[in-house]
Design a protein around this motif. Structure first.
Motif, PDB file in Angstrom:
ATOM      1  N   ILE A 271       0.827  -1.207   0.000  1.00 51.11           N
ATOM      2  CA  ILE A 271       0.000   0.000   0.000  1.00 51.11           C
ATOM      3  C   ILE A 271       0.863   1.260   0.000  1.00 51.11           C
ATOM      4  N   PHE A 272       1.916   1.280   0.819  1.00 51.12           N
ATOM      5  CA  PHE A 272       2.792   2.453   0.852  1.00 51.12           C
ATOM      6  C   PHE A 272       3.535   2.642  -0.474  1.00 51.12           C
ATOM      7  N   ILE A 273       4.007   1.535  -1.052  1.00 50.31           N
ATOM      8  CA  ILE A 273       4.691   1.608  -2.343  1.00 50.31           C
ATOM      9  C   ILE A 273       3.731   2.102  -3.418  1.00 50.31           C
ATOM     10  N   ALA A 274       2.497   1.577  -3.379  1.00 52.78           N
ATOM     11  CA  ALA A 274       1.489   1.973  -4.364  1.00 52.78           C
ATOM     12  C   ALA A 274       1.199   3.465  -4.277  1.00 52.78           C
ATOM     13  N   GLY A 275       1.029   3.990  -3.062  1.00 45.44           N
ATOM     14  CA  GLY A 275       0.749   5.417  -2.902  1.00 45.44           C
ATOM     15  C   GLY A 275       1.840   6.281  -3.492  1.00 45.44           C
ATOM     16  N   TYR A 276       3.079   5.892  -3.275  1.00 50.75           N
ATOM     17  CA  TYR A 276       4.211   6.651  -3.813  1.00 50.75           C
ATOM     18  C   TYR A 276       4.240   6.575  -5.334  1.00 50.75           C
ATOM     19  N   LEU A 277       4.072   5.364  -5.889  1.00 51.28           N
ATOM     20  CA  LEU A 277       4.137   5.188  -7.339  1.00 51.28           C
ATOM     21  C   LEU A 277       3.010   5.919  -8.056  1.00 51.28           C
ATOM     22  N   ILE A 278       1.803   5.846  -7.497  1.00 54.42           N
ATOM     23  CA  ILE A 278       0.646   6.445  -8.166  1.00 54.42           C
ATOM     24  C   ILE A 278       0.794   7.960  -8.260  1.00 54.42           C
ATOM     25  N   ASP A 279       1.339   8.593  -7.223  1.00 56.24           N
ATOM     26  CA  ASP A 279       1.554  10.035  -7.280  1.00 56.24           C
ATOM     27  C   ASP A 279       2.621  10.412  -8.312  1.00 56.24           C
ATOM     28  N   LYS A 280       3.495   9.477  -8.657  1.00 57.01           N
ATOM     29  CA  LYS A 280       4.568   9.756  -9.610  1.00 57.01           C
ATOM     30  C   LYS A 280       4.208   9.358 -11.041  1.00 57.01           C
TER      31      LYS A 280
END
Length: 415
Positions: A271-280
């Motif tokens: 979930i944390f990785i996804a949040g970072y990737l989606i914003d980028k």
């Protein structure tokens, strides 16, 4: 936008509330082992019981989102926590399948406004470039709770029992409601805080056909189907894996608690990785990565139920949780980043209705499927694989044209 310190404080409080909500829901998947024995329930009855919460929760998603847009998310947030805490505590006095179903249904009604209201608060307090990461923090509560639940549930069920356990959770909810009332103070947004200040520019579309405008927006239908599909998988696994691992793989409650910590850790990281990737991610790439993730989910589900050992099963479950985490973070992020803040409460309520309908239908459908196939879970796993394919279709055909909706919200049409 509010100051960074205030945003982080609000985010921490929302995380606390989501954690308790997840705790109240997930603990039932373990408590049901004792409840089934106490109330003498069949697999079909157990499935109906597990689904009863989601009937109320799904029913309240759209009204809850509209109320958050119309009267302000703070009021809806506090009311939701108070009502769900009352019925969490009342779960302890259930004496039959019918009474338990009614209490869990009303619990779902109470909690139904919480998710769209808290999403609305995020859209009002965080800039678009940070919303996916903020949502990932809140969604990580699911993984953290699922990490704690197996061992905590086993300990509480064997010491204080399920009835006392639900009373404790009800009291905890009352405390969180008090914290929300005292500490959450939203800044005034004249063009966005719909209904709180009447006569503002964005109020008219909210009061005059916002549901019609949203349902004419193609992306809403894609989100509705995608939410339903991914949460059919998520809730199907969450609701029935404890029973499956105990009855079909021979684990006891303590062993079950330990082995389920591994997939839970993966969920948190995912979930944390996804949040970072989606914003980028560049705009438009989200659907491709989401579709690829759903394809991986389908393959891994097949490998799970055909696994020859518990170790292999848990390995595949650990990996599948990583991809599920990405998709369940991606979908609300699309709402927060691509739709106007003035309608995020209602839009999130509509989209999440799909997810909660899945929570209502899937556990019940799996229960009937298990009975129909004489205790076999194979057909249930195939059902979940089909949902992964449906989710791929919903994401690949996603259209970000917002037409009338953006015409009614000109201030955000070019942001």
């Amino acid at each position: 936008m509010t100051s960074k310190r205030t945003r982080n404080w609000i985010l921490a409080l929302l995380f606390l509330g989501w954690s308790l909500g997840n705790l109240d829901r997930y603990i039932m998947n373990y408590a049901v082992l004792a409840i089934t024995e106490d109330l003498n329930l069949s697999s079909s009855s157990t499935g109906i019981l597990l689904s009863s919460f989601f009937a109320g929760y799904a029913l309240m998603q759209m009204p809850g989102g509209w109320l958050a847009d119309r009267f302000g998310p703070r009021k809806v947030l506090i009311t939701a926590v108070i009502v769900w805490s009352i019925f969490t505590g009342l779960t302890a006095v259930a004496w039959s399948l019918t009474s338990m179903m009614i209490i869990r249904f009303l619990f779902g009604i109470g909690e139904g406004g919480f998710q769209p209201a808290s999403s609305k608060i995020l859209s009002l307090t965080f800039p678009k470039a940070e919303r996916a990461r903020a949502m990932s923090v809140i969604l990580s509560s699911s993984g953290i709770v699922s990490l704690m639940i197996p061992l905590a549930a086993a300990t509480m069920l064997e010491t204080i029992g399920w009835r006392t356990m639900f009373v404790i959770f009800g009291v905890a909810g009352a405390v969180i409601a008090a914290l929300y009332w005292y500490f959450i103070r939203l800044p005034e947004h004249p063009s966005e805080e719909i209904g709180v200040q009447s006569g503002q520019t964005a109020a008219a579309p909210m009061e005059k056909g916002i549901f019609k405008a949203l349902f004419k927006t193609p992306i809403i239908w894609n989100l509705l189907v995608a939410y339903f599909s991914i949460y059919a998988i998520n809730w199907g696994l969450s609701a029935w894996l404890p029973t499956y691992l105990v009855k079909n793989r021979g684990l006891d409650l303590i062993s079950l608690g330990w082995v389920q910590t591994i997939p839970a850790i993966t969920t948190i990281a995912g979930i944390f990785i996804a949040g970072y990737l989606i914003d980028k991610l560049p705009k438009g790439r989200e659907r491709w990565l989401g579709s690829l993730s759903c394809a991986c989910i389908g393959v891994l589900l097949y490998l799970m139920f055909t696994a020859s050992s518990v170790a292999a099963f848990i390995t595949y479950q650990t990996i599948v949780n990583l991809f599920i985490a990405f998709v369940v973070t991606l979908l609300p992020a699309i709402v927060l980043k691509q739709l106007p803040s003035s309608v995020t409460g209602t839009a999130m309520g509509i989209a999440n209705t799909g997810g909660q309908l899945a929570g209502f239908i899937t556990p019940m459908a799996i229960g009937f499927t298990i009975d129909a196939f004489n205790g076999s879970f194979d057909a249930a796993f195939w059902m979940l694989i089909v949902f992964s394919v449906i989710c791929i279709g919903a994401l690949l055909t996603m259209n970000d044209q917002k037409g009338e909706l953006l015409k009614q919200n000109k201030e955000e049409a070019y942001t």
